[in-house]
Enzyme design. Structure first.
Site, PDB file in Angstrom:
ATOM      1  N   SER A 141     -35.927 -35.060  85.820  1.00  0.00           N
ATOM      2  CA  SER A 141     -36.705 -36.291  85.725  1.00  0.00           C
ATOM      3  C   SER A 141     -35.933 -37.403  86.409  1.00  0.00           C
ATOM      4  O   SER A 141     -34.695 -37.408  86.412  1.00  0.00           O
ATOM      5  CB  SER A 141     -36.954 -36.663  84.259  1.00  0.00           C
ATOM      6  OG  SER A 141     -37.487 -37.967  84.161  1.00  0.00           O
ATOM      7  N   TYR A 154     -33.702 -36.900  75.883  1.00  0.00           N
ATOM      8  CA  TYR A 154     -34.529 -36.352  76.955  1.00  0.00           C
ATOM      9  C   TYR A 154     -33.756 -36.342  78.271  1.00  0.00           C
ATOM     10  O   TYR A 154     -33.712 -35.323  78.971  1.00  0.00           O
ATOM     11  CB  TYR A 154     -35.798 -37.190  77.084  1.00  0.00           C
ATOM     12  CG  TYR A 154     -36.726 -36.750  78.194  1.00  0.00           C
ATOM     13  CD1 TYR A 154     -37.527 -35.622  78.042  1.00  0.00           C
ATOM     14  CD2 TYR A 154     -36.814 -37.472  79.381  1.00  0.00           C
ATOM     15  CE1 TYR A 154     -38.389 -35.220  79.049  1.00  0.00           C
ATOM     16  CE2 TYR A 154     -37.677 -37.079  80.395  1.00  0.00           C
ATOM     17  CZ  TYR A 154     -38.452 -35.956  80.232  1.00  0.00           C
ATOM     18  OH  TYR A 154     -39.295 -35.558  81.235  1.00  0.00           O
TER      19      TYR A 154
END
Length: 246
Positions: A141, A154
């Site tokens: 990401s 995350y």
């Protein structure tokens, strides 16, 4: 990559969002696709119907990538239905945001089990069972490098995915299996928009030099390149598909 037809692709978390766009794109590229889902059986079967209606080959397979048996069952299903797999896309993931001080053990363990454990198990099974000349594509990401508050766990799972990508690329090079990662920026999916107001989403879109959020198809285009023959000299890389936001 060998020229046998069709190539066989496994896409985890493929029932909706980016995963569904990837499965559709790989099928349109000529691959037979295993559409993995954890819970959304109806969505996965609808996607398979769409792929088959367009002349492609696909099979919906339920599996939990957080379990030791999940990835094994996906490779087993691929081999039984279509033959030895050529492409693995480690797409399945969850995002639970909270300041580090407020992260529960349960939320931490869920994200580690799915986002990181699923990738490790996928890479391990792919290293053992993919055809020589194959492709492993995992998802990081663009939050890696931004270090935004509440994204700690995350982002940590995605940073680990990038490290694994670099290492596995070196381990599998002699078999001509390339290992790369895609790191999207904000993409207009339920995973991203959940919990955000329309004003927040619009503000994030305005921050992008291209003036919009990404679309699942934008990311599927990048995966299609990495899964194809034209990317044979791209290995151990992280492609930040984010419209230039960082």
């Amino acid at each position: 990559m060998t020229d046998h037809k069709p190539r066989v692709a496994i896409v985890t978390g493929a029932s909706k969002g980016i995963g569904a766009a990837i499965a559709q794109r790989l099928a349109s590229d000529g691959a037979a696709v295993i559409v993995n889902y954890a819970h959304s059986r109806a969505s996965a079967e609808r996607l398979v119907g769409d792929i088959e209606g367009a002349g492609g080959k696909a099979l919906a397979v339920q599996a939990d990538v957080a379990s030791a048996e999940g990835l094994q069952s996906l490779f087993d299903a691929a081999e039984q239905a279509f033959g030895q797999a050529d492409i693995l896309v480690n797409n399945a993931g969850i995002m639970e945001l909270a300041p580090i001080a407020d992260v529960s053990d349960e939320a931490f363990e869920r994200q580690i089990a799915i986002n990181l454990g699923g990738v490790v198990r996928g890479m391990r099974e792919g290293a053992r069972r993919l055809r020589d000349g194959g492709r492993i594509i995992s998802f990081s990401s663009s939050v890696v490098g931004l270090y935004q508050p509440s994204y700690g766990i995350y982002a940590a799972t995605k940073a680990a995915t990038e490290a694994l990508t670099h290492i596995l690329a070196k381990e599998l090079g002699q078999r001509a299996i390339t290992v790369n990662a895609v790191a999207p920026g904000p993409v207009e999916t339920a995973l991203f928009t959940r919990g955000k107001s329309d004003d927040q989403i619009a503000a994030i879109a305005r921050m992008n030099p291209l003036g919009r959020l990404g679309r699942p198809e934008d990311i599927a285009d990048v995966v299609s390149f990495l899964a194809g023959t034209d990317s044979g000299w791209v290995n151990g890389q992280v492609i930040r598909a984010n419209g230039g936001v960082i």
